[in-house]
Design an enzyme around this catalytic site. Sequence first.
Site, PDB file in Angstrom:
ATOM      1  N   ASP A   1       7.556-138.580 -30.325  1.00 58.10           N
ATOM      2  CA  ASP A   1       7.061-137.296 -29.813  1.00 58.10           C
ATOM      3  C   ASP A   1       5.545-137.380 -29.634  1.00 58.10           C
ATOM      4  O   ASP A   1       4.817-137.586 -30.610  1.00 58.10           O
ATOM      5  CB  ASP A   1       7.431-136.192 -30.807  1.00 58.10           C
ATOM      6  CG  ASP A   1       7.185-134.793 -30.273  1.00 58.10           C
ATOM      7  OD1 ASP A   1       6.264-134.626 -29.456  1.00 58.10           O
ATOM      8  OD2 ASP A   1       7.907-133.880 -30.686  1.00 58.10           O
TER       9      ASP A   1
ATOM     10  N   HIS B   1       9.568-135.542 -27.337  1.00 58.13           N
ATOM     11  CA  HIS B   1       9.448-134.109 -27.623  1.00 58.13           C
ATOM     12  C   HIS B   1      10.599-133.291 -27.028  1.00 58.13           C
ATOM     13  O   HIS B   1      10.971-132.262 -27.587  1.00 58.13           O
ATOM     14  CB  HIS B   1       8.109-133.592 -27.095  1.00 58.13           C
ATOM     15  CG  HIS B   1       7.787-132.206 -27.552  1.00 58.13           C
ATOM     16  ND1 HIS B   1       7.587-131.874 -28.873  1.00 58.13           N
ATOM     17  CD2 HIS B   1       7.638-131.035 -26.857  1.00 58.13           C
ATOM     18  CE1 HIS B   1       7.318-130.591 -28.981  1.00 58.13           C
ATOM     19  NE2 HIS B   1       7.348-130.056 -27.778  1.00 58.13           N
TER      20      HIS B   1
ATOM     21  N   SER C   1       9.973-126.558 -30.866  1.00 61.04           N
ATOM     22  CA  SER C   1       8.527-126.657 -30.662  1.00 61.04           C
ATOM     23  C   SER C   1       7.841-125.357 -31.115  1.00 61.04           C
ATOM     24  O   SER C   1       7.923-125.002 -32.288  1.00 61.04           O
ATOM     25  CB  SER C   1       8.236-126.991 -29.196  1.00 61.04           C
ATOM     26  OG  SER C   1       6.886-127.365 -29.016  1.00 61.04           O
TER      27      SER C   1
END
Length: 253
Positions: A197, A227, A101
Amino acid sequence: MGQTDFLTTQQGRKLAYHQTAGKAPGVVFLGGFKSDMEGTKAVHLEDWARRTGRAFLRFDYSGHGQSSGAFVDGCIGDWAGDAMTVIRDLTDGPQVLVGSSMGGWISLLCAREMPDKVAGLVTIAAAPDFTEDSMWAGFNGAQRAELQDRGQVALPSDYGEPYIITRRLIEDGRNHLVLRDPLPLPFPVRFLQGTADEDVEMSVALRLLEHAQGPDMRLTLVDGADHRFSDPDCLALIEEAVGQVLARSGGRG
């Protein structure tokens, strides 16, 4: 999971880390926004490194986990600086960076600023430029006004307490964008992205693949993965991607 050690930066930030000795090139895990080094992916990769005899490092940015500082005082530049300091001071030779991320964005900044320390790259739901393209672009007029007037705005989170987004975070992010200028990645790169996601859209992964320049880049889309990218199949895929990058970077064996 072993002893927590600390490294003090030139700015006086005290960064917590866990380091596993092993063969080179080592692997460094860079976590996400308001995440920490005790997350599923970081700990899983540490176990993998111990099984395979690979050097491994996980750490907390300032304002995260066990490191010093308050989260709301930090920004992309601070956290990227933390990552570069840890990599420079605690590892020997080029490393394979695994960025999750926000850690994907930070790993790209590391690759741009210290290419001699990067042997390869694996990103997981990478979120480059998210302060500008997701947060700022998604704010309505009232939120933008609140950010300017009060210096911060609260955003709801699926992971617990609301995120406090500061004007400094947004403004500093603009100094560290990676999708506006050439982004050479002259080493093996594997981008991993889930199609389910809800935090980082699949279009971001496609834009990153199209924008970056390198001789060995691949994007893997996992149908239905969210995610967190932390179920057994996703964790196995992360291992596989790291193994591919190690092999192609000359780190086999």
